[in-house]
Design an enzyme around this catalytic site. Structure first.
Site, PDB file in Angstrom:
ATOM      1  N   ARG A  29      40.554  44.456  42.079  1.00  0.00           N
ATOM      2  CA  ARG A  29      40.825  45.406  43.525  1.00  0.00           C
ATOM      3  C   ARG A  29      42.109  45.484  44.381  1.00  0.00           C
ATOM      4  NH1 ARG A  29      35.804  44.501  44.772  1.00  0.00           N
ATOM      5  NH2 ARG A  29      34.144  42.274  43.525  1.00  0.00           N
ATOM      6  N   VAL A  96      52.455  53.268  43.020  1.00  0.00           N
ATOM      7  CA  VAL A  96      53.116  52.748  41.812  1.00  0.00           C
ATOM      8  C   VAL A  96      52.750  53.207  41.027  1.00  0.00           C
ATOM      9  CG1 VAL A  96      51.844  50.614  40.101  1.00  0.00           C
ATOM     10  CG2 VAL A  96      51.783  50.220  43.475  1.00  0.00           C
ATOM     11  N   HIS A 100      46.787  54.723  36.634  1.00  0.00           N
ATOM     12  CA  HIS A 100      46.190  53.916  37.488  1.00  0.00           C
ATOM     13  C   HIS A 100      44.935  55.167  38.416  1.00  0.00           C
ATOM     14  CE1 HIS A 100      48.869  54.051  40.354  1.00  0.00           C
ATOM     15  NE2 HIS A 100      47.480  53.726  41.593  1.00  0.00           N
ATOM     16  N   HIS A 102      41.269  54.845  40.233  1.00  0.00           N
ATOM     17  CA  HIS A 102      40.939  54.722  42.150  1.00  0.00           C
ATOM     18  C   HIS A 102      39.269  54.340  41.314  1.00  0.00           C
ATOM     19  CE1 HIS A 102      44.597  54.030  44.705  1.00  0.00           C
ATOM     20  NE2 HIS A 102      45.247  54.752  43.641  1.00  0.00           N
TER      21      HIS A 102
HETATM   22  P1  5GP Z   1      48.677  54.854  44.668  1.00  0.00           P
HETATM   23  O1  5GP Z   1      49.237  54.842  45.502  1.00  0.00           O
HETATM   24  O2  5GP Z   1      50.290  54.580  43.401  1.00  0.00           O
HETATM   25  O3  5GP Z   1      47.839  55.814  43.824  1.00  0.00           O
HETATM   26  O4  5GP Z   1      47.912  53.793  44.472  1.00  0.00           O
HETATM   27  C1  5GP Z   1      48.486  51.567  44.565  1.00  0.00           C
HETATM   28  C2  5GP Z   1      47.369  51.093  44.719  1.00  0.00           C
HETATM   29  O5  5GP Z   1      47.821  49.584  44.633  1.00  0.00           O
HETATM   30  C3  5GP Z   1      47.615  50.849  46.168  1.00  0.00           C
HETATM   31  O6  5GP Z   1      46.298  51.056  46.463  1.00  0.00           O
HETATM   32  C4  5GP Z   1      47.840  49.642  46.648  1.00  0.00           C
HETATM   33  O7  5GP Z   1      46.801  48.848  47.444  1.00  0.00           O
HETATM   34  C5  5GP Z   1      47.581  49.305  45.233  1.00  0.00           C
HETATM   35  N1  5GP Z   1      48.492  47.917  45.071  1.00  0.00           N
HETATM   36  C6  5GP Z   1      50.151  47.802  45.311  1.00  0.00           C
HETATM   37  N2  5GP Z   1      50.655  46.396  44.848  1.00  0.00           N
HETATM   38  C7  5GP Z   1      49.530  45.698  44.879  1.00  0.00           C
HETATM   39  C8  5GP Z   1      49.027  44.617  43.766  1.00  0.00           C
HETATM   40  O8  5GP Z   1      50.050  44.163  44.039  1.00  0.00           O
HETATM   41  N3  5GP Z   1      48.558  44.275  43.838  1.00  0.00           N
HETATM   42  C9  5GP Z   1      46.758  44.536  44.114  1.00  0.00           C
HETATM   43  N4  5GP Z   1      45.586  44.342  44.079  1.00  0.00           N
HETATM   44  N5  5GP Z   1      47.432  46.078  44.180  1.00  0.00           N
HETATM   45  C10 5GP Z   1      48.298  46.483  45.116  1.00  0.00           C
END
Ligand code: 5GP
Ligand code: ZN
Length: 114
Positions: A29, A96, A100, A102
């Protein structure tokens, strides 16, 4: 990658609410959910962005997409509608830099996305 938060989750050094996992991916999650269902499907291998995928990753990418569908089913949103999103690089909102996907659902999802 020692400074990568998702590598930390993959190795078990960082806690996460894991909902499913397999040999080459893990699903957990999101820490800051943007919808009632917000799960991240993450390859165990550190690949920074979609731009870094090679043909060697083709089978992995297929399993990640099907893992997203499997998570949507187990979360009960498969029929109502859900979205699989991969942000690539900062301009698209990637924060990040470990690939990944979503899995988002549980509420109406607008289009076009922001
Ligand atoms: P991005 O913005 O790179 O597409 O998505 C990164 C996602 O990772 C964000 O939705 C953020 O809330 C989530 N995220 C960042 N750090 C952590 C963490 O330590 N644990 C979890 N479960 N989610 C994280
Ligand atoms: Zn990583």
């Amino acid at each position: 990658m020692s400074d990568c938060v998702f590598c930390g989750i993959v190795s078990g050094e960082i806690d996460a609410d894991v909902v499913a996992e397999a040999e080459d991916w893990i699903a957990f999650r999101d820490l800051r959910p943007q919808a009632p269902v917000h799960v991240l499907v993450v390859p165990r291998e550190h690949v920074p962005t979609l731009n870094d995928l090679s043909p060697d990753h083709d089978a992995l990418v297929g399993r990640l997409v099907r893992a997203g569908a499997s998570v949507a089913a187990s979360e009960g949103i498969a029929d109502e509608g859900w979205r699989l999103v991969v942000n690539c690089n900062a301009g698209a909102g990637q924060t990040v830099f470990h690939v990944h996907a979503h899995v988002l659902g549980g509420r109406p999802l607008g289009w076009p996305p922001g």
